[in-house]
Scaffold this motif. Structure first.
Motif, PDB file in Angstrom:
ATOM      1  N   GLU A  33       0.847  -1.181   0.000  1.00  0.00           N
ATOM      2  CA  GLU A  33       0.000   0.000   0.000  1.00  0.00           C
ATOM      3  C   GLU A  33       0.881   1.228   0.000  1.00  0.00           C
ATOM      4  OE1 GLU A  33      -2.587  -0.280   3.357  1.00  0.00           O
ATOM      5  OE2 GLU A  33      -3.960  -1.692   2.364  1.00  0.00           O
ATOM      6  N   ALA A  34       0.512   2.239  -0.767  1.00  0.00           N
ATOM      7  CA  ALA A  34       1.288   3.475  -0.844  1.00  0.00           C
ATOM      8  C   ALA A  34       0.324   4.644  -0.950  1.00  0.00           C
ATOM      9  CB  ALA A  34       2.231   3.455  -2.042  1.00  0.00           C
ATOM     10  N   ILE A  35       0.616   5.716  -0.264  1.00  0.00           N
ATOM     11  CA  ILE A  35      -0.251   6.891  -0.269  1.00  0.00           C
ATOM     12  C   ILE A  35       0.136   7.819  -1.412  1.00  0.00           C
ATOM     13  CG2 ILE A  35      -0.956   8.947   1.016  1.00  0.00           C
ATOM     14  CD1 ILE A  35      -0.501   7.351   3.584  1.00  0.00           C
ATOM     15  N   GLY A  36      -0.857   8.189  -2.206  1.00  0.00           N
ATOM     16  CA  GLY A  36      -0.676   9.185  -3.258  1.00  0.00           C
ATOM     17  C   GLY A  36      -1.233  10.504  -2.787  1.00  0.00           C
ATOM     18  N   ARG A  37      -0.405  11.524  -2.733  1.00  0.00           N
ATOM     19  CA  ARG A  37      -0.812  12.824  -2.211  1.00  0.00           C
ATOM     20  C   ARG A  37      -1.579  13.635  -3.259  1.00  0.00           C
ATOM     21  NH1 ARG A  37      -0.435  12.040   3.158  1.00  0.00           N
ATOM     22  NH2 ARG A  37       1.731  11.756   3.900  1.00  0.00           N
ATOM     23  N   HIS A  38      -2.751  14.109  -2.882  1.00  0.00           N
ATOM     24  CA  HIS A  38      -3.550  15.040  -3.679  1.00  0.00           C
ATOM     25  C   HIS A  38      -3.858  14.508  -5.087  1.00  0.00           C
ATOM     26  CE1 HIS A  38      -2.645  17.810  -0.459  1.00  0.00           C
ATOM     27  NE2 HIS A  38      -1.354  17.738  -0.707  1.00  0.00           N
ATOM     28  N   ILE A  39      -3.956  13.208  -5.243  1.00  0.00           N
ATOM     29  CA  ILE A  39      -4.185  12.675  -6.594  1.00  0.00           C
ATOM     30  C   ILE A  39      -5.642  12.812  -7.018  1.00  0.00           C
ATOM     31  CG2 ILE A  39      -2.259  11.083  -6.496  1.00  0.00           C
ATOM     32  CD1 ILE A  39      -4.174   8.854  -5.894  1.00  0.00           C
ATOM     33  N   GLY A  40      -6.499  13.242  -6.076  1.00  0.00           N
ATOM     34  CA  GLY A  40      -7.883  13.468  -6.450  1.00  0.00           C
ATOM     35  C   GLY A  40      -8.104  14.817  -7.100  1.00  0.00           C
ATOM     36  N   GLY A  41      -7.079  15.668  -7.112  1.00  0.00           N
ATOM     37  CA  GLY A  41      -7.224  16.993  -7.693  1.00  0.00           C
ATOM     38  C   GLY A  41      -7.140  16.988  -9.200  1.00  0.00           C
ATOM     39  N   ALA A  42      -7.751  17.969  -9.825  1.00  0.00           N
ATOM     40  CA  ALA A  42      -7.801  18.037 -11.285  1.00  0.00           C
ATOM     41  C   ALA A  42      -6.423  18.244 -11.898  1.00  0.00           C
ATOM     42  CB  ALA A  42      -8.738  19.163 -11.715  1.00  0.00           C
ATOM     43  N   ARG A  43      -5.523  18.873 -11.165  1.00  0.00           N
ATOM     44  CA  ARG A  43      -4.199  19.166 -11.697  1.00  0.00           C
ATOM     45  C   ARG A  43      -3.130  18.157 -11.267  1.00  0.00           C
ATOM     46  NH1 ARG A  43      -3.663  25.778 -10.938  1.00  0.00           N
ATOM     47  NH2 ARG A  43      -5.528  26.338 -12.153  1.00  0.00           N
ATOM     48  N   LYS A  45      -0.517  15.372 -11.163  1.00  0.00           N
ATOM     49  CA  LYS A  45       0.310  14.691 -12.146  1.00  0.00           C
ATOM     50  C   LYS A  45       0.259  13.176 -11.982  1.00  0.00           C
ATOM     51  CE  LYS A  45       3.603  18.530 -12.554  1.00  0.00           C
ATOM     52  NZ  LYS A  45       5.024  18.942 -12.433  1.00  0.00           N
ATOM     53  N   LEU A  46      -0.298  12.729 -10.865  1.00  0.00           N
ATOM     54  CA  LEU A  46      -0.315  11.296 -10.574  1.00  0.00           C
ATOM     55  C   LEU A  46      -1.671  10.646 -10.852  1.00  0.00           C
ATOM     56  CD1 LEU A  46       1.594  11.201  -7.155  1.00  0.00           C
ATOM     57  CD2 LEU A  46       2.504  10.695  -9.423  1.00  0.00           C
ATOM     58  N   SER A  47      -2.666  11.435 -11.230  1.00  0.00           N
ATOM     59  CA  SER A  47      -4.024  10.891 -11.324  1.00  0.00           C
ATOM     60  C   SER A  47      -4.125   9.731 -12.314  1.00  0.00           C
ATOM     61  CB  SER A  47      -5.014  11.995 -11.701  1.00  0.00           C
ATOM     62  OG  SER A  47      -4.655  12.599 -12.933  1.00  0.00           O
ATOM     63  N   ALA A  48      -3.525   9.860 -13.489  1.00  0.00           N
ATOM     64  CA  ALA A  48      -3.604   8.785 -14.487  1.00  0.00           C
ATOM     65  C   ALA A  48      -2.866   7.539 -14.020  1.00  0.00           C
ATOM     66  CB  ALA A  48      -3.032   9.266 -15.816  1.00  0.00           C
ATOM     67  N   VAL A  69       3.931   7.709  -2.622  1.00  0.00           N
ATOM     68  CA  VAL A  69       4.300   7.794  -4.028  1.00  0.00           C
ATOM     69  C   VAL A  69       5.000   9.127  -4.279  1.00  0.00           C
ATOM     70  CG1 VAL A  69       3.499   7.762  -6.407  1.00  0.00           C
ATOM     71  CG2 VAL A  69       2.334   6.357  -4.682  1.00  0.00           C
ATOM     72  N   ASP A  70       6.278   9.041  -4.644  1.00  0.00           N
ATOM     73  CA  ASP A  70       7.037  10.250  -4.960  1.00  0.00           C
ATOM     74  C   ASP A  70       6.832  10.641  -6.425  1.00  0.00           C
ATOM     75  OD1 ASP A  70       8.856  12.352  -4.427  1.00  0.00           O
ATOM     76  OD2 ASP A  70      10.490  11.178  -5.305  1.00  0.00           O
TER      77      ASP A  70
END
Length: 247
Positions: A33-43, A45-48, A69-70
């Motif tokens: 498990e790894a935490i992705g920071r702010h990936i729910g935001g429209a901008r 860079k990690l959303s895809a 996730v860096d």
């Protein structure tokens, strides 16, 4: 400390502040498990790269509370599966089953390779969804230490007129069935299905999917592998119920 690896996202768990906890099957660490920071935001860079079924090059920061996730570079997103309800529902079941099995460092790489190959064949339509489901169920169980004994009848070694006992992962021929309690769950195993199961368990990776069955044998194989998977894991999979409801 940073860790570099490759992996496929099997699930997302929403957190606060648009963070998400990603469940990732990696090639060298197993399921993490790894935490992705702010990936729910429209901008973001990690959303895809954080979408379920995204296969990524990952750079993870290993902190006291776990991985963060860096950076993540998307390698493949299996977009073709997302446009077909049956295929994406099957892919969801494969992900859920894999998460339930909890691959570790020892078998994570093999499970990842199996999943990627299965998803690719499913996306490209190279094999039927029913056959891919059956192959994946049995092979991933073998990789996880739940391989059935398909050497033949457990008592006499016969290889014909076999009955499969999914709770035990064993076979008995018609003459030796009295060795098992009468109320023990069992399934008749037609010869083509028996040979297909043995192939799935023993074939090298490059030949795993190189066999064909008639539609009837394919369906019979699917019933056996699914029941075996459910018996061995004790799991109840909502994604499997949905997949079956739309077939």
């Amino acid at each position: 400390m940073t860790v570099k690896t490759r992996g496929i996202v099997l699930g997302q768990i929403p957190m606060r502040d648009q963070d998400k906890k990603l469940v990732i099957l990696t090639e060298d660490m197993g399921l993490i498990e790894a935490i992705g920071r702010h990936i729910g935001g429209a901008r973001s860079k990690l959303s895809a790269a954080a979408e379920i079924l995204a296969y990524d090059d990952l750079c993870l920061y290993s902190g006291k509370s776990g991985y963060i996730v860096d950076s993540a570079d998307l390698l493949r997103n299996f977009y073709g599966l997302r446009t077909d309800l049956q295929k994406i529902s099957l892919a969801s079941y494969l992900c859920e089953l894999t998460r339930f099995i909890l691959p570790d460092r020892d078998n994570g790489g093999a499970c990842l390779k199996l999943l990627l190959n299965t998803l690719w064949l499913l996306e490209q339509g190279k094999r039927s969804p029913a056959l891919l489901k059956a192959v994946y169920e049995l092979r991933v169980l073998c990789l996880s230490g739940f391989a059935p004994d398909l050497s033949g009848c457990l008592r006499c070694g016969a290889e014909e007129e076999l009955t499969f006992f999914p709770l035990d992962g064993t076979l008995f021929c018609e003459n030796c069935l009295d060795a098992m309690p009468a109320d023990r769950p069992r399934m008749k195993l037609p010869q083509p299905v028996f040979l297909a199961m043995r192939h799935i368990c023993e074939a090298p990776d490059e030949k795993l999917f190189s066999f064909k069955l008639t539609p009837d044998s394919e369906n019979a194989l699917g019933l056996v592998t699914e029941y075996f998977a459910l018996c061995q894991t004790g799991g109840q999979f909502k994604s499997l119920d949905f997949y079956k409801s739309i077939r």
